[in-house]
Design a protein around this motif. Structure first.
Motif, PDB file in Angstrom:
ATOM      1  N   SER A  29       3.246  -0.688  -8.006  1.00  0.00           N
ATOM      2  CA  SER A  29       2.559   0.594  -7.794  1.00  0.00           C
ATOM      3  C   SER A  29       1.239   0.700  -8.566  1.00  0.00           C
ATOM      4  N   SER A  46      -7.972  -0.641  -2.615  1.00  0.00           N
ATOM      5  CA  SER A  46      -7.251  -1.464  -3.581  1.00  0.00           C
ATOM      6  C   SER A  46      -7.072  -2.872  -3.011  1.00  0.00           C
ATOM      7  N   GLN A  54      -4.908  -3.054   0.045  1.00  0.00           N
ATOM      8  CA  GLN A  54      -5.601  -2.525   1.222  1.00  0.00           C
ATOM      9  C   GLN A  54      -6.567  -3.564   1.786  1.00  0.00           C
ATOM     10  N   THR A  80     -10.236  -1.841  -7.579  1.00  0.00           N
ATOM     11  CA  THR A  80     -10.679  -1.323  -6.285  1.00  0.00           C
ATOM     12  C   THR A  80     -12.081  -1.825  -6.012  1.00  0.00           C
ATOM     13  N   VAL A  94       0.847  -1.202   0.000  1.00  0.00           N
ATOM     14  CA  VAL A  94       0.000   0.000   0.000  1.00  0.00           C
ATOM     15  C   VAL A  94       0.877   1.245   0.000  1.00  0.00           C
ATOM     16  N   GLN A 140       1.925   1.897  -3.454  1.00  0.00           N
ATOM     17  CA  GLN A 140       0.821   2.408  -4.278  1.00  0.00           C
ATOM     18  C   GLN A 140       0.481   3.858  -3.953  1.00  0.00           C
ATOM     19  N   ASN A 141       0.713   4.254  -2.729  1.00  0.00           N
ATOM     20  CA  ASN A 141       0.351   5.613  -2.299  1.00  0.00           C
ATOM     21  C   ASN A 141       1.564   6.531  -2.166  1.00  0.00           C
TER      22      ASN A 141
END
Length: 177
Positions: A133, A143, A146, A138, A93, A96-97
């Protein structure tokens, strides 16, 4: 209440359903990969391995659900693998963020010990081909990593709780003897 929970954990169906829930997640991962074309990244592969660890850890309790020592080992091992999976999902995560996606990258080649090569032995399950990434999917604004955080934390909490409850019951039985 403790006695009722202990009774449930003495049932083979409890452990089998728990193991089947993990297996269902593995099947879902394969559906995402081969049905929808979402290639797994290295973090996904590590999370799959963590799920397999949880699954294998639950098998002894599926076979011997009334043995307290077996339940202690199964619950503690499953909590360990779930915590490891949660750690990887949290890292995923983070990738990705990341505020700057140019610096959000993960390794391409798995970092397995020389004696352990699931990516070579079972490439259909464990060969990383995706980008860490990328957010391909979702559900309810979360995602896949997550969701895996939530799932792994749930398994870790359950495994830890089962370990504590079984240990308390075992030691109260010993004191009562």
């Amino acid at each position: 209440m403790l006695t009722q929970i202990t009774r449930v954990t003495n049932l083979r169906i409890f452990w089998v359903l728990l193991a089947l829930s993990v297996l269902a997640l593995e099947v879902a991962a394969l559906v995402f990969q081969y049905g929808f074309g979402f290639e797994p990244c290295i973090k996904c592969v590590y999370q799959r391995l963590a799920l397999w660890g949880v699954f294998v850890a639950l098998l002894p309790a599926c076979l011997f659900p009334k043995e307290k020592v077996v339940k202690l080992v199964s619950s503690l091992a499953s909590a360990f693998f779930a915590a490891w999976g949660a750690k990887i999902a949290i890292e995923h995560v983070g990738l990705q963020n990341a505020p700057n996606p140019l610096f959000a990258f993960c390794e391409v080649v798995p970092d397995f010990p020389q004696w352990f090569a699931p990516d070579i032995w079972f490439p259909a399950l464990f060969e990383p081909r995706g980008d860490c990434s990328a957010i391909d999917w979702t559900f309810l604004t979360l995602s896949m990593p997550q969701w895996m955080q939530i799932i792994f934390i749930g398994y870790a909490v359950l495994g830890t709780a089962l370990f504590i409850l079984t240990a308390v019951k075992k030691f109260s039985d010993i004191r009562g003897s």
